[in-house]
Design a protein around this motif. Structure first.
Motif, PDB file in Angstrom:
ATOM      1  N   VAL A   1      -2.904   5.674   6.426  1.00  0.00           N
ATOM      2  CA  VAL A   1      -1.661   5.976   5.689  1.00  0.00           C
ATOM      3  C   VAL A   1      -1.985   6.769   4.418  1.00  0.00           C
ATOM      4  O   VAL A   1      -1.321   7.769   4.100  1.00  0.00           O
ATOM      5  CB  VAL A   1      -0.903   4.670   5.334  1.00  0.00           C
ATOM      6  N   ALA A   2      -3.050   6.360   3.708  1.00  0.00           N
ATOM      7  CA  ALA A   2      -3.427   7.054   2.464  1.00  0.00           C
ATOM      8  C   ALA A   2      -3.850   8.494   2.769  1.00  0.00           C
ATOM      9  O   ALA A   2      -3.477   9.432   2.037  1.00  0.00           O
ATOM     10  CB  ALA A   2      -4.559   6.308   1.763  1.00  0.00           C
TER      11      ALA A   2
ATOM     12  N   THR B   1      -9.027  -8.902  11.094  1.00  0.00           N
ATOM     13  CA  THR B   1      -7.739  -8.460  10.530  1.00  0.00           C
ATOM     14  C   THR B   1      -7.957  -7.616   9.279  1.00  0.00           C
ATOM     15  O   THR B   1      -7.255  -6.630   9.057  1.00  0.00           O
ATOM     16  CB  THR B   1      -6.881  -9.697  10.186  1.00  0.00           C
TER      17      THR B   1
ATOM     18  N   LEU C   1       1.147   4.072  -2.946  1.00  0.00           N
ATOM     19  CA  LEU C   1       0.915   5.504  -2.726  1.00  0.00           C
ATOM     20  C   LEU C   1       2.077   6.323  -3.270  1.00  0.00           C
ATOM     21  O   LEU C   1       1.883   7.362  -3.914  1.00  0.00           O
ATOM     22  CB  LEU C   1       0.729   5.787  -1.232  1.00  0.00           C
TER      23      LEU C   1
ATOM     24  N   GLN D   1      -0.134  19.486   1.107  1.00  0.00           N
ATOM     25  CA  GLN D   1       0.677  20.540   1.742  1.00  0.00           C
ATOM     26  C   GLN D   1       1.909  20.849   0.889  1.00  0.00           C
ATOM     27  O   GLN D   1       2.274  22.010   0.681  1.00  0.00           O
ATOM     28  CB  GLN D   1       1.128  20.074   3.135  1.00  0.00           C
ATOM     29  N   GLY D   2       2.546  19.788   0.400  1.00  0.00           N
ATOM     30  CA  GLY D   2       3.750  19.965  -0.421  1.00  0.00           C
ATOM     31  C   GLY D   2       3.440  20.693  -1.711  1.00  0.00           C
ATOM     32  O   GLY D   2       4.183  21.589  -2.142  1.00  0.00           O
TER      33      GLY D   2
ATOM     34  N   LYS E   1      -8.863  -4.156  10.282  1.00  0.00           N
ATOM     35  CA  LYS E   1      -7.676  -3.473  10.827  1.00  0.00           C
ATOM     36  C   LYS E   1      -6.770  -2.990   9.691  1.00  0.00           C
ATOM     37  O   LYS E   1      -6.288  -1.854   9.692  1.00  0.00           O
ATOM     38  CB  LYS E   1      -6.886  -4.436  11.720  1.00  0.00           C
ATOM     39  N   LEU E   2      -6.550  -3.878   8.713  1.00  0.00           N
ATOM     40  CA  LEU E   2      -5.676  -3.513   7.589  1.00  0.00           C
ATOM     41  C   LEU E   2      -6.286  -2.386   6.762  1.00  0.00           C
ATOM     42  O   LEU E   2      -5.587  -1.475   6.327  1.00  0.00           O
ATOM     43  CB  LEU E   2      -5.429  -4.738   6.695  1.00  0.00           C
TER      44      LEU E   2
ATOM     45  N   GLY F   1      -4.601   1.144   6.245  1.00  0.00           N
ATOM     46  CA  GLY F   1      -4.340   1.616   4.873  1.00  0.00           C
ATOM     47  C   GLY F   1      -4.977   2.961   4.631  1.00  0.00           C
ATOM     48  O   GLY F   1      -4.370   3.851   4.017  1.00  0.00           O
TER      49      GLY F   1
ATOM     50  N   THR G   1      -0.797  10.528   3.688  1.00  0.00           N
ATOM     51  CA  THR G   1      -0.012  10.763   2.468  1.00  0.00           C
ATOM     52  C   THR G   1      -0.670  11.833   1.606  1.00  0.00           C
ATOM     53  O   THR G   1       0.000  12.742   1.094  1.00  0.00           O
ATOM     54  CB  THR G   1       0.124   9.444   1.677  1.00  0.00           C
TER      55      THR G   1
ATOM     56  N   PRO H   1       5.730  10.052   5.668  1.00  0.00           N
ATOM     57  CA  PRO H   1       4.859   8.989   6.208  1.00  0.00           C
ATOM     58  C   PRO H   1       5.078   7.647   5.520  1.00  0.00           C
ATOM     59  O   PRO H   1       5.121   6.603   6.180  1.00  0.00           O
ATOM     60  CB  PRO H   1       3.440   9.515   5.947  1.00  0.00           C
TER      61      PRO H   1
ATOM     62  N   ASN I   1       7.542  15.573   1.010  1.00  0.00           N
ATOM     63  CA  ASN I   1       6.556  15.506   2.095  1.00  0.00           C
ATOM     64  C   ASN I   1       5.934  14.119   2.193  1.00  0.00           C
ATOM     65  O   ASN I   1       5.693  13.615   3.278  1.00  0.00           O
ATOM     66  CB  ASN I   1       5.425  16.515   1.835  1.00  0.00           C
ATOM     67  N   VAL I   2       5.662  13.538   1.026  1.00  0.00           N
ATOM     68  CA  VAL I   2       5.011  12.227   0.997  1.00  0.00           C
ATOM     69  C   VAL I   2       5.957  11.142   1.486  1.00  0.00           C
ATOM     70  O   VAL I   2       5.542  10.160   2.103  1.00  0.00           O
ATOM     71  CB  VAL I   2       4.541  11.930  -0.446  1.00  0.00           C
TER      72      VAL I   2
ATOM     73  N   GLU J   1       9.145  19.609  -2.769  1.00  0.00           N
ATOM     74  CA  GLU J   1       8.455  19.455  -1.472  1.00  0.00           C
ATOM     75  C   GLU J   1       7.251  18.520  -1.597  1.00  0.00           C
ATOM     76  O   GLU J   1       6.928  17.783  -0.665  1.00  0.00           O
ATOM     77  CB  GLU J   1       7.967  20.820  -0.949  1.00  0.00           C
ATOM     78  N   PHE J   2       6.603  18.560  -2.758  1.00  0.00           N
ATOM     79  CA  PHE J   2       5.439  17.704  -2.993  1.00  0.00           C
ATOM     80  C   PHE J   2       5.822  16.231  -2.792  1.00  0.00           C
ATOM     81  O   PHE J   2       5.110  15.474  -2.134  1.00  0.00           O
ATOM     82  CB  PHE J   2       4.926  17.941  -4.417  1.00  0.00           C
TER      83      PHE J   2
ATOM     84  N   MET K   1      -0.182  15.253   3.211  1.00  0.00           N
ATOM     85  CA  MET K   1       1.197  15.728   3.065  1.00  0.00           C
ATOM     86  C   MET K   1       1.475  16.136   1.620  1.00  0.00           C
ATOM     87  O   MET K   1       2.172  17.123   1.365  1.00  0.00           O
ATOM     88  CB  MET K   1       2.190  14.634   3.492  1.00  0.00           C
ATOM     89  N   ALA K   2       0.910  15.382   0.678  1.00  0.00           N
ATOM     90  CA  ALA K   2       1.104  15.720  -0.740  1.00  0.00           C
ATOM     91  C   ALA K   2       0.452  17.064  -1.042  1.00  0.00           C
ATOM     92  O   ALA K   2       1.020  17.915  -1.747  1.00  0.00           O
ATOM     93  CB  ALA K   2       0.501  14.623  -1.622  1.00  0.00           C
TER      94      ALA K   2
ATOM     95  N   THR L   1       0.841  -1.205   0.000  1.00  0.00           N
ATOM     96  CA  THR L   1       0.000   0.000   0.000  1.00  0.00           C
ATOM     97  C   THR L   1       0.875   1.254   0.000  1.00  0.00           C
ATOM     98  O   THR L   1       0.630   2.202  -0.755  1.00  0.00           O
ATOM     99  CB  THR L   1      -0.905   0.002   1.262  1.00  0.00           C
TER     100      THR L   1
END
Lengths: 488, 146
Positions: B14-15, B3, A391, B24-25, B6-7, B11, B18, A427, A423-424, A419-420, B21-22, A387
């Motif tokens: 995390v997605a 399970t 991503l 923001q970047g 939970k996964l 996921g 991500t 995580p 940043n990724v 930065e794009f 953060m993408a 996963t």
């Protein structure tokens, strides 16, 4: 010489085209004679390609400026090894080299798989020959390496001084080889899907035929006509090729990064340039594919992921080619703009649509044999890392396409900065770090044993204790040491 | 909680992180990608926007300080020119007629204050003359992907 080369290319086009058709169709309908004719035709096509490659290499070495290609990329002052490296500098030469590498790998695969008697030998060989035929067609109709130079020439344009670097001799061919190697797992994945369809079709045909001949037979049940489950046998063929492709592409990417680092002004090791991303994305999907294959082999899970990514990874190698040929991306690398890029995009779409269709049609044969029972098992960690890698690949793809997408949507070309991507990576990198550390310590399909738990605990707590003692001073470290449950 | 759930939750987290953060970047780093001519035409509307401008260094305009910590040059498009003031370190391969990508901001309609100068990988020589004439044609180099 040029005429001989052109005849060889035409011969190669016909030879590999017929080979692709005959090997796949002959195998599907069980006609061995047609398959044998296809292989003979492939031999003729490959010999033609080899002669064409030797001719172009010879022309580069002797500086035969009657070849347009030689006059564009070589000169009398150029050292012989850089003149020969011009074989993979220009569009036509690199396509010729790529087609030849693919042809060679198809034969190597066929020879190496002779002993195991895999039913996928012929279709996989035919499919790789189909790709060779496609590339030869792009040369014949779009980028002829044997084209005649207009006028009489005593000197060529030569190679840019920036490209006269030792990395030029090895980086591009290694990346080409990495891309070429991914063709074999892709062809095997398509073949295994086609093979299952063929088996189901034959079983259904035989059953119905038997029923109509003898009315006392039972009516075929739904279960009897269902597609048989696809086993893990094909992985013994595909996985070594995928591993080799992954390593080769990785080495090629690292060599490119090192070269970029040496040239001040190319953005250091990694500038997240579209061309760099173009090679990174298939490497990331290839990593997931390899782990999917491993999970399939040990537990019979992640089957669709392994198959889909074997096909997608080679499709993305073609996307990298599209990036360098289409001219619609803003890159630090400058490339020729030609319709060839769009042809490679077409090949990628055909692979994506065809592969997706086959997987959907065969979904009942790809049902997982096990479920993931606990999160503290190796397969669960593989799924989490897959996963995270997906991503990362998606983000790299979006960043690469940002100029084209923003131009299409907003009418303005917008690029995203480093930065794009960076940043990724925080995580995603942390998740990957944790799963990479954990997965080898865990078991397939079960919770960890007491000994494994102890080992993991030690792996986490010993560095924690060490860091606490060395890195921190005063009371700030106490909670760490308490966690470690070890005497300070 | 099974399970699978939970996964799926893991996921999704995390997605989501991500994606955030993408975003923001991208929000802090996006730039317009323009040619010199496009940049000149839109200079009134660009203000303080971060730009990435592509052009070739004008012959005779390149002045590099002896310590290579600053450089002044002009980049040209098909019709117009922009002055560039670049901080160091200056790339070794920054030369006249070389294609460059300059990242920075416009200080006025004719001057670009660079934050970074990147030279294009020498992959393409393009003649100014029509390709039909002998010895004059577009030359493309290094198809880095096959």
């Amino acid at each position: 010489l040029r005429l001989i080369g052109q005849v060889c290319l035409l011969l190669s086009l016909v030879g590999t085209g017929y080979a692709a058709f005959a090997c796949v169709i002959g195998w599907y309908y069980g006609r061995r004679g047609i398959v044998r004719a296809g292989i003979a035709s492939a031999c003729v096509g490959f010999v033609g390609l080899t002669i064409a490659l030797i001719l172009l290499g010879y022309a580069l070495l002797v500086r035969d400026f009657s070849f347009l290609y030689v006059s564009q990329y070589s000169s009398r002052l150029l050292p012989w090894h850089y003149s020969l490296s011009a074989l993979w500098v220009g569009q036509a030469g690199s396509l010729l080299l790529w087609a030849w590498m693919l042809g060679l790998l198809a034969f190597v695969y066929r020879i190496l798989s002779r002993k195991n008697g895999s039913p996928l030998r012929s279709p996989a060989f035919g499919l790789v020959m189909g790709v060779v035929c496609f590339i030869v067609a792009t040369m014949v109709f779009g980028a002829d390496p044997m084209q005649h130079a207009p006028g009489l020439r005593d000197e060529g344009e030569g190679l840019s001084p920036l490209l006269q670097h030792p990395a030029m001799l090895i980086h591009p061919p290694i990346v080409f080889l990495g891309y070429s190697l991914w063709a074999v797992p892709c062809a095997l994945a398509i073949s295994v899907l086609l093979n299952n369809r063929r088996i189901a079709a034959n079983a259904s045909h035989n059953f119905i035929g038997a029923s109509s001949n003898d009315s006392s037979q039972h009516v075929p049940t739904v279960q009897a006509l269902q597609q048989p489950a696809i086993g893990a046998d094909w992985l013994s063929d595909a996985r070594p090729w995928a591993l080799l492709a992954w390593i080769t592409l990785g080495v090629g990417i690292l060599l490119g990064a090192e070269w970029s680092y040496e040239e001040l002004g190319w953005g250091g090791y990694w500038a997240w340039d579209p061309v760099e991303n173009g090679s990174l994305i298939p490497w990331l999907t290839g990593t997931i594919c390899l782990h999917g294959m491993m999970a399939w082999r040990f537990l019979g899970i992640l089957k669709k992921i392994a198959l889909a990514l074997a096909i997608t990874t080679f499709g993305l190698c073609n996307f990298a080619t599209f990036l360098t040929r289409s001219g619609i991306f803003s890159s630090l690398h400058a490339f020729s703009q030609s319709p060839i890029g769009w042809m490679f995009l077409g090949l990628m779409i055909v692979l994506a649509v065809g592969g997706g269709f086959l997987i959907v049609r065969q979904r009942s044969a790809l049902v997982p044999e096990n479920t993931i029972r606990t999160i503290w098992s190796r397969e669960a960690q593989i799924l989490i890392s897959a996963t995270a890698l997906s991503l990362m690949a998606i983000v790299a793809l979006i960043g690469t396409l940002s100029v084209a997408l923003s131009d299409f949507i907003f009418g303005r070309r917008i690029v995203v900065g480093t930065e794009f991507y960076n940043n990724v990576l925080i995580p995603v990198g942390l998740v990957l770090l944790a799963t990479i550390a954990l997965a080898p310590l865990l078991r397939w399909g079960r919770n960890p044993t007491t000994a494994q738990l102890k080992c993991m605990r030690g792996s986490v707590l010993f560095p924690a204790r060490w860091s606490a003692q060395r890195g921190f001073t005063g009371s700030g470290a106490h909670w760490y040491l308490a966690l470690a449950d070890l005497p300070a | 909680m099974t399970t699978g759930i939970k996964l799926a939750v893991g996921g999704f987290i995390v997605a989501a992180v991500t994606g955030y953060m993408a975003y923001q970047g991208a929000a802090s780093s996006w730039q317009y990608y323009l040619t010199v001519d496009e940049c000149i035409a839109a200079s009134d509307n660009l203000g303080e926007s971060r730009l990435r401008v592509h052009g070739s260094v004008v012959p005779g305009s390149l002045q590099i300080a002896p310590d290579r910590h600053t450089a002044r040059f002009e980049i040209a498009g098909e019709r117009g020119k922009l002055k560039v003031i670049a901080p160091g370190p200056i790339p070794d391969n920054l030369k006249e007629e070389v294609e460059v990508v300059v990242e920075g901001r416009l200080s006025d309609s004719e001057t670009l204050h660079a934050e970074q100068v990147l030279t294009k990988c020498a992959s393409k020589y393009q003649s100014q003359t029509p390709p039909s004439e002998p010895n004059r044609f577009e030359v493309s180099q290094v198809e880095n992907g096959p």
